[in-house]
Design an enzyme around this catalytic site. Structure first.
Site, PDB file in Angstrom:
ATOM      1  N   SER A 673      -3.203  -2.582   6.370  1.00 31.98           N
ATOM      2  CA  SER A 673      -3.014  -0.777   5.157  1.00 31.98           C
ATOM      3  C   SER A 673      -4.046  -1.199   3.824  1.00 31.98           C
ATOM      4  O   SER A 673      -4.527  -0.421   3.160  1.00 31.98           O
ATOM      5  CB  SER A 673      -2.037  -1.109   4.267  1.00 31.98           C
ATOM      6  OG  SER A 673      -1.606  -2.750   3.834  1.00 31.98           O
ATOM      7  N   LYS A 716       4.419  -2.304  -3.343  1.00 36.77           N
ATOM      8  CA  LYS A 716       3.306  -2.306  -3.665  1.00 36.77           C
ATOM      9  C   LYS A 716       2.444  -1.505  -5.160  1.00 36.77           C
ATOM     10  O   LYS A 716       1.641  -1.480  -5.416  1.00 36.77           O
ATOM     11  CB  LYS A 716       2.110  -1.084  -2.454  1.00 36.77           C
ATOM     12  CG  LYS A 716       1.759  -2.072  -1.293  1.00 36.77           C
ATOM     13  CD  LYS A 716       1.488  -1.435  -0.504  1.00 36.77           C
ATOM     14  CE  LYS A 716       0.793  -2.729   1.286  1.00 36.77           C
ATOM     15  NZ  LYS A 716       0.587  -1.807   2.287  1.00 36.77           N
TER      16      LYS A 716
END
Ligand code: ADP
Length: 768
Positions: A673, A716
């Site tokens: 990611s 996140k």
């Protein structure tokens, strides 16, 4: 010869035999008296049936002896004692009178002498003497005097008579001897008798010998046992026996399958035969204790009231709506078909998010015993399945130990940190766990130590994990995953205020009024003293405050209440511990902020890229996993393919090295990611254009520059928010995930969806 006849009962008088007997029958007395008047001789013979009171001719044996009456003595009660001596063998030919006493015609008839030579007679005599000696050796009752008087006899006939007199035999036998007509027959009868009796005597002696040996052994053992008892008493170990009896009693009372009881009994008997203090006895003792302590058939009653369960889950936990719902559905299915072995729940999420404690609540709701089996760091199969008893210090495995601790065979067993079991040379832990969780196999789970099958089918297993990807695949397939997310600051605030603080106050003995913490102070604690996905640290900080408050209240008796506010917070917790990476001071070249998900929650990553003259190498530092490294390579390939657009020569890459570094390498990071972040960093470093400082991004990059979706979005975004970042780039395919998040998270964030690298570049650079 006409002589008075006396009938004897069970008595035979032989020639040369002297003996006395008592008489009291009228006829007998008359006969004896009459005889005394005459020559004092009388014919003695035995009556065939001793019960006959008045015997006639046919009741008497015809052979008897003529005897001399030596003495007659009067005793009280019409009784006389007669002393007689046998004279010679005689035959009763007939009775001449029956009243007032028996009188008969008697023929003296010594046994016919057979025609033997002197030598033959001597040989017979010696043989008899020899046999008699061996007989006497086996028959202690055959006295020495008898032997001595027999040894001196010189003639065969006399020897025969004397031997028969002294031979311990029945009257009938003696009568048979009297009946015999010849010396030869008498000889062979006695020879046979002697041999037979010798044999019997021999066997008898053997038997006695054996019996004596046995008895001596028993006696000896008894003595030794008694001695042991005394010694044990002296050593203070006297209660071994009573302890063994107690164990046996317990085995009897155990609510367990028969084979378990049998095993306990067998082992207890083994224990008895061992000496106290022998190493093995300790091992056996432990084993027996373990068997006795396991629950076997002991079950607790389940509470299947779903409304009650829902109430308890809400009582213990704030929020977690989805999780509670899933758990209640799961319980409802279980309640409907108790026998159906559903899959096993696995709660997955960062630490401190209430996985353990919600499992505890489930146990409370169901009225089940709760045991926690910690699997973190278990690498040895034997930890799960136990060690064989042959090993020193062997123990049951954790599952069996858990059951023992629970005390019921249907507890809720929490398999904590199932993602942290490892496999190495010491056996396959995950396959052992599979056996535990598989409804087909766990009815007869075999622990190496216990050695008896245990039924785990009634146990309700719940597993927890931080990192789902680390759970071995076959195990994961068995389990139904429930994801537990990190908490937002607001959630933490409510949990802290309504659950953790009251709990800590109670634990530290503080009443409601004695301590209060203002909302602002609580928020400050959350923001500046903790940095975590869950609330564990927060709970610890609140516990700190409670302890300090308790101390202050005790030290200063004037003080009744303590208020914690934003202002005096440092008095309790010291200086603020957590400082979030401030937003990059200013836009910079080669510095890009990424967002990462780790097993302990979300985090921001400041990725730095540098280029320097070199030979086209790429270097990566800062605890990156393999997937992350590959993702950097992919990013580089993409950047090379578009370099021309930014007027970078293709030879540039052969003459320069690229170095990518991620600071804060303490927590290992992996996954794709950070792809777009690293690619942006590289492009910035190569083209020397600045990247915006107020921006963070996450997304996987492909070779052709597409941006792929990523996981852990909630964590996140929370991390970005905590770091004070407002602008975030998120893959377009993640848009539905963002829609699901609560407003509290997305509020104040400017989210831009991107699907190609081009869009990322457009957003990321400070100037066009
Ligand atoms: P985990 O097992 O996920 O690491 P724990 O279950 O140990 O976390 O939780 C840590 C502490 O936080 C426990 O005291 C628990 O009661 C508390 N806690 C966590 N989540 C909540 C919640 N939603 N409501 C109330 N208390 C919670």
């Amino acid at each position: 010869m006409i002589l008075p006849v006396v009938a004897l009962r069970s008595l035979v008088v032989l020639p040369k035999m002297v003996l006395h007997f008592d008489i009291n029958r009228k006829k007998t007395i008359e006969a004896v008296h009459c005889s005394m008047m005459q020559k004092q001789k009388v014919f003695l013979t035995m009556q065939k049936d001793e019960r006959e009171e008045i015997p006639g001719l046919e009741d008497l044996y015809s052979y008897g002896v003529i005897a001399n009456i030596k003495q007659l003595m009067r005793l009280p009660n019409q009784t006389y004692r007669v002393l007689v001596e046998g004279e010679c063998r005689a035959k009763l030919l007939g009775l001449t009178q029956e009243d007032p006493f028996l009188e008969g015609e008697i023929l003296p008839s010594p046994a016919a002498q057979t025609e033997y030579s002197e030598i033959e007679k001597e040989a017979m005599l010696r043989s008899l003497k020899e046999w008699c000696r061996s007989f006497a050796a086996t028959e202690p009752n055959f006295g020495d005097t008898a032997m001595r008087s027999l040894q001196v006899i010189q003639t065969l006939e006399e020897y025969l008579d004397q031997l028969m007199i002294r031979f311990p035999s029945e009257p009938l036998q003696k009568q048979k001897f009297l009946n015999l007509d010849s010396t030869q027959m008498q000889f062979s009868m006695l020879a046979q008798l002697l041999q037979r009796e010798t044999e019997i005597g021999q066997v008898k002696l053997d038997l006695q010998e054996k019996l004596k040996a046995q008895m001596e052994k028993n006696q000896r053992e008894y003595m030794l046992r008694e001695q042991i008892k005394v010694i044990r008493k002296e050593l203070g170990e006297e209660d071994v026996d009573s302890e063994i009896d107690r164990l046996l009693e317990k085995a009897e009372a155990l609510n367990a399958p028969q084979e378990v009881k049998d095993t306990v009994r067998r082992e207890t008997e083994r224990l008895r035969s061992l000496q106290h203090g022998q190493a093995e006895s300790g091992v056996i003792r432990n084993y027996i204790d373990t068997l006795l302590a396991l629950p076997w058939n002991n079950c607790s009653e389940d509470n299947s009231d779903i409304a009650h369960a829902a109430r308890i889950l809400n009582e213990d936990h704030y929020g977690m709506e989805k999780i509670k719902e899933r758990i209640l559905e799961y319980l409802a299915v279980r309640a409907f078909s108790p026998d159906s072995q559903g899959s096993i729940l696995c709660l997955a999420g960062p630490p401190g998010t209430g996985k353990t404690s919600i499992a505890q609540s489930v146990a409370r709701a169901l009225g089940k015993k709760y045991v926690r089996v910690c699997l973190g760091g278990v690498r040895d199969e034997a930890e799960i399945r136990g060690h064989r008893r042959t090993y020193i210090g062997s123990m049951p495995g954790r599952i069996a130990a858990g059951l023992k601790q629970a005390g019921t065979s249907n507890p809720l067993m929490l398999l904590d940190e199932i993602d942290k079991v490892g496999t190495d040379a010491r056996g396959d832990t995950s396959s052992a766990l599979l056996e535990v969780l598989d409804p087909e196999q766990n009815r007869r789970f075999a622990d190496h130590y216990i050695e008896l099958p245990m039924d785990l089918s009634r146990v309700l297993f719940i597993a927890t994990a931080n990192n789902v990807s680390a759970i071995p695949r076959p195990l994961l397939d068995r389990m139904e995953l429930i994801e537990v997310d990190s908490y937002t600051e607001n959630e933490k605030f409510h949990i802290g205020k309504d659950y953790l603080l009251p709990k800590q106050k109670k634990q530290n003995g503080l009443s409601g009024r004695q301590l209060s913490i203002t909302d602002e102070a609580l928020r400050r604690i959350i923001h500046h003293y903790t940095r975590e996905a869950g609330v564990r640290m927060l709970e610890r900080k609140l516990a700190d405050i409670c302890r300090k408050a308790a101390r202050r209240l005790l030290e200063d008796s004037e003080r009744k209440e303590i208020h914690v506010t934003e202002k005096n917070l440092t008095d309790f917790l010291g200086k603020e511990k957590v400082h979030f990476d401030p937003v990059n001071e200013k836009d910079d070249i080669g510095v890009v902020r990424g967002l990462a998900w780790t097993s302990v929650g979300g985090d921001t990553l400041e990725i730095e890229v540098n280029v320097m003259p070199g030979s086209g190498k790429i270097q990566l530092t800062g605890q990156m996993g393999d997937v992350m490294k590959e993702s950097a390579q992919t990013g580089l390939s993409y950047i090379r393919s578009i370099a021309e657009d930014y007027s970078v020569e293709s030879s540039y890459f052969e003459q320069h090295d690229i170095h990518i570094h991620i600071p804060e390498g303490a927590v290992p990071k992996d996954g794709p990611s950070a792809g777009i972040t690293m690619a942006t960093g590289m492009l910035s470093a190569i083209t020397e254009h600045k990247v915006r400082a107020d921006l963070a991004m996450t997304g996987e990059v492909t070779l052709r520059g597409r941006v792929l979706p990523i996981g852990g979005l909630k964590e996140k975004l929370l991390a970005a928010k905590m770091a004070g970042i407002h602008h975030v780039l998120v893959p377009a395919k993640n848009e539905p995930d963002v829609d699901e998040l609560s407003k509290e998270i997305t509020d104040g964030l400017d989210i831009t969806y991107v699907s190609r690298m081009g869009e990322v570049i457009e957003q990321a650079f400070a100037e066009n």
